[in-house]
Design an enzyme around this catalytic site. Structure first.
Site, PDB file in Angstrom:
ATOM      1  N   GLU A 126       0.815  -1.080   0.121  1.00 42.96           N
ATOM      2  CA  GLU A 126      -0.357   0.297   0.206  1.00 42.96           C
ATOM      3  C   GLU A 126       1.196   1.323   0.110  1.00 42.96           C
ATOM      4  O   GLU A 126       2.016   1.244   0.766  1.00 42.96           O
ATOM      5  CB  GLU A 126      -0.797   0.034   1.505  1.00 42.96           C
ATOM      6  CG  GLU A 126      -1.557   1.426   2.065  1.00 42.96           C
ATOM      7  CD  GLU A 126      -2.877   1.732   0.869  1.00 42.96           C
ATOM      8  OE1 GLU A 126      -2.213   1.787  -0.652  1.00 42.96           O
ATOM      9  OE2 GLU A 126      -4.076   1.482   0.929  1.00 42.96           O
TER      10      GLU A 126
ATOM     11  N   LYS B  11      -7.828   2.792   8.391  1.00 41.95           N
ATOM     12  CA  LYS B  11      -9.366   2.676   7.960  1.00 41.95           C
ATOM     13  C   LYS B  11      -8.965   1.143   6.677  1.00 41.95           C
ATOM     14  O   LYS B  11     -10.105   0.348   6.706  1.00 41.95           O
ATOM     15  CB  LYS B  11      -9.918   3.782   7.910  1.00 41.95           C
ATOM     16  CG  LYS B  11     -11.596   3.955   9.177  1.00 41.95           C
ATOM     17  CD  LYS B  11     -12.362   4.585   9.142  1.00 41.95           C
ATOM     18  CE  LYS B  11     -11.749   6.093   9.423  1.00 41.95           C
ATOM     19  NZ  LYS B  11     -12.556   7.016   9.204  1.00 41.95           N
ATOM     20  N   THR B  12      -8.430   1.763   5.847  1.00 37.17           N
ATOM     21  CA  THR B  12      -8.816   0.900   4.403  1.00 37.17           C
ATOM     22  C   THR B  12      -8.406   0.248   4.668  1.00 37.17           C
ATOM     23  O   THR B  12      -8.782  -1.550   4.132  1.00 37.17           O
ATOM     24  CB  THR B  12      -8.103   1.854   3.429  1.00 37.17           C
ATOM     25  OG1 THR B  12      -8.292   3.288   3.192  1.00 37.17           O
ATOM     26  CG2 THR B  12      -7.983   0.754   2.000  1.00 37.17           C
TER      27      THR B  12
ATOM     28  N   ASP C 253      -3.574   6.223   6.545  1.00 40.26           N
ATOM     29  CA  ASP C 253      -4.102   7.381   7.089  1.00 40.26           C
ATOM     30  C   ASP C 253      -3.919   7.018   8.173  1.00 40.26           C
ATOM     31  O   ASP C 253      -3.398   7.000   9.833  1.00 40.26           O
ATOM     32  CB  ASP C 253      -4.755   8.387   6.345  1.00 40.26           C
ATOM     33  CG  ASP C 253      -5.074   9.935   5.989  1.00 40.26           C
ATOM     34  OD1 ASP C 253      -5.225   9.333   7.916  1.00 40.26           O
ATOM     35  OD2 ASP C 253      -6.134  10.004   5.898  1.00 40.26           O
TER      36      ASP C 253
HETATM   37  P1  IMP Z   1      -7.265   5.548   5.187  1.00 39.16           P
HETATM   38  O1  IMP Z   1      -8.574   4.506   4.822  1.00 39.16           O
HETATM   39  O2  IMP Z   1      -7.733   7.234   6.402  1.00 39.16           O
HETATM   40  O3  IMP Z   1      -6.041   4.963   6.138  1.00 39.16           O
HETATM   41  O4  IMP Z   1      -6.659   6.167   4.062  1.00 39.16           O
HETATM   42  C1  IMP Z   1      -5.549   5.607   2.804  1.00 39.16           C
HETATM   43  C2  IMP Z   1      -5.980   5.989   1.536  1.00 39.16           C
HETATM   44  O5  IMP Z   1      -6.492   7.075   1.782  1.00 39.16           O
HETATM   45  C3  IMP Z   1      -5.329   5.479   0.791  1.00 39.16           C
HETATM   46  O6  IMP Z   1      -4.852   4.337   0.665  1.00 39.16           O
HETATM   47  C4  IMP Z   1      -4.639   6.762   0.382  1.00 39.16           C
HETATM   48  O7  IMP Z   1      -5.567   5.905  -0.772  1.00 39.16           O
HETATM   49  C5  IMP Z   1      -5.790   7.932   0.727  1.00 39.16           C
HETATM   50  N1  IMP Z   1      -4.799   8.766   1.528  1.00 39.16           N
HETATM   51  C6  IMP Z   1      -4.552   9.078   2.579  1.00 39.16           C
HETATM   52  N2  IMP Z   1      -4.027   9.660   3.431  1.00 39.16           N
HETATM   53  C7  IMP Z   1      -3.711  10.795   1.536  1.00 39.16           C
HETATM   54  C8  IMP Z   1      -2.981  11.741   1.488  1.00 39.16           C
HETATM   55  O8  IMP Z   1      -1.690  12.597   2.197  1.00 39.16           O
HETATM   56  N3  IMP Z   1      -2.512  11.725   0.085  1.00 39.16           N
HETATM   57  C9  IMP Z   1      -3.406  10.319  -0.846  1.00 39.16           C
HETATM   58  N4  IMP Z   1      -3.726   9.859  -0.468  1.00 39.16           N
HETATM   59  C10 IMP Z   1      -3.940   9.257   0.971  1.00 39.16           C
END
Ligand code: IMP
Length: 226
Positions: free
Chosen positions: A142, A149-150, A146
């Protein structure tokens, strides 16, 4: 620029720590596509450093998993550049060292962001059937974690196909208070909570054509907002 991070056992390392007060490198010291001249604040991680760190992560992965068969599961689209470069280094190490790692590469496409905000909905755009992972050693690759959650949702989905083992490599992990998931097993860099683009990371599909990891400017956010 950053702390080296205390040497930590693999599996718990936060990678290279980039502090909150790190201002980044001024853009004019690097080359970048001129169409983004007004859209970036600074270079947070130059391309060369990404490559050097990726080489080390590939070595760590080789030493942990070498002589196994693995399925590399690349998380599109943001993970494609990191995955491609990581696989290249592992291929080179497999050619030139005693140990080798048999790799298959597969792809999954997820969607959870609009502008610079994470949405509650995680969409697996395809393919949903990952039965190829059944009984396999899986390395999920990956670009950025962030809130986590993803990754949490993806791991939940992947384990339903009963892989033998699952490891995660994430190039970037953001320092966020609301972080939910656990750290990837292999982390490139821990970065401040700022929206970054480049090296395949996008803002509404722009900036994937930028080699360095940069902080987007407010003008950039406005210009490419949907
Ligand atoms: P999470 O579910 O909040 O961890 O978000 C993860 C997903 O959000 C990543 O796979 C990215 O697609 C997107 N993402 C989160 N932060 C950024 C950033 O700073 N730049 C670009 N994409 C981001």
């Amino acid at each position: 620029m950053a702390d080296g991070g205390a040497p930590a056992a693999r599996g718990s390392s936060r990678g290279v720590l980039i502090r909150d007060d790190w201002p980044g490198f001024p853009l004019h010291l690097f080359s970048f596509p001129k169409h983004y001249a007004e859209d970036l604040e600074c270079v947070l991680i130059p391309h060369g450093i990404i490559m050097d760190r990726t080489e080390r992560l590939a070595r760590d992965i080789m030493s942990d998993l070498g002589d196994h068969d693995i399925v590399v599961l690349c998380v599109l689209k943001g993970g494609y550049q990191f995955c491609s470069d990581l696989v290249e280094v592992i291929k080179a190490l497999s050619r030139t060292s005693e140990r080798s790692l048999l790799m298959r590469v597969d792809f999954i496409r997820l969607h959870s962001y609009l502008n610079d905000q994470s949405t509650e909905d995680l969409h697996i755009v395809g393919p949903e059937d990952l039965s190829i992972l059944s009984g396999k050693n899986v390395l999920i690759v990956e670009g950025i974690v962030d809130t986590g959650k993803t990754m949490k949702a993806l791991l939940k989905h992947v384990v339903t196909f009963q892989p033998k083992m699952v490891k995660v490599a994430g190039l970037l992990v953001k320092r966020v208070a609301s972080g939910v998931g656990s750290l990837p097993d292999y982390v490139g860099f821990e970065i401040p909570n700022r929206f970054v683009v480049g090296y395949a990371l996008d803002y509404n599909e722009y900036f994937r054509d930028l080699s360095h990891i940069c902080v987007i400017s407010d003008d950039g956010k406005r210009k490419y907002k949907v």
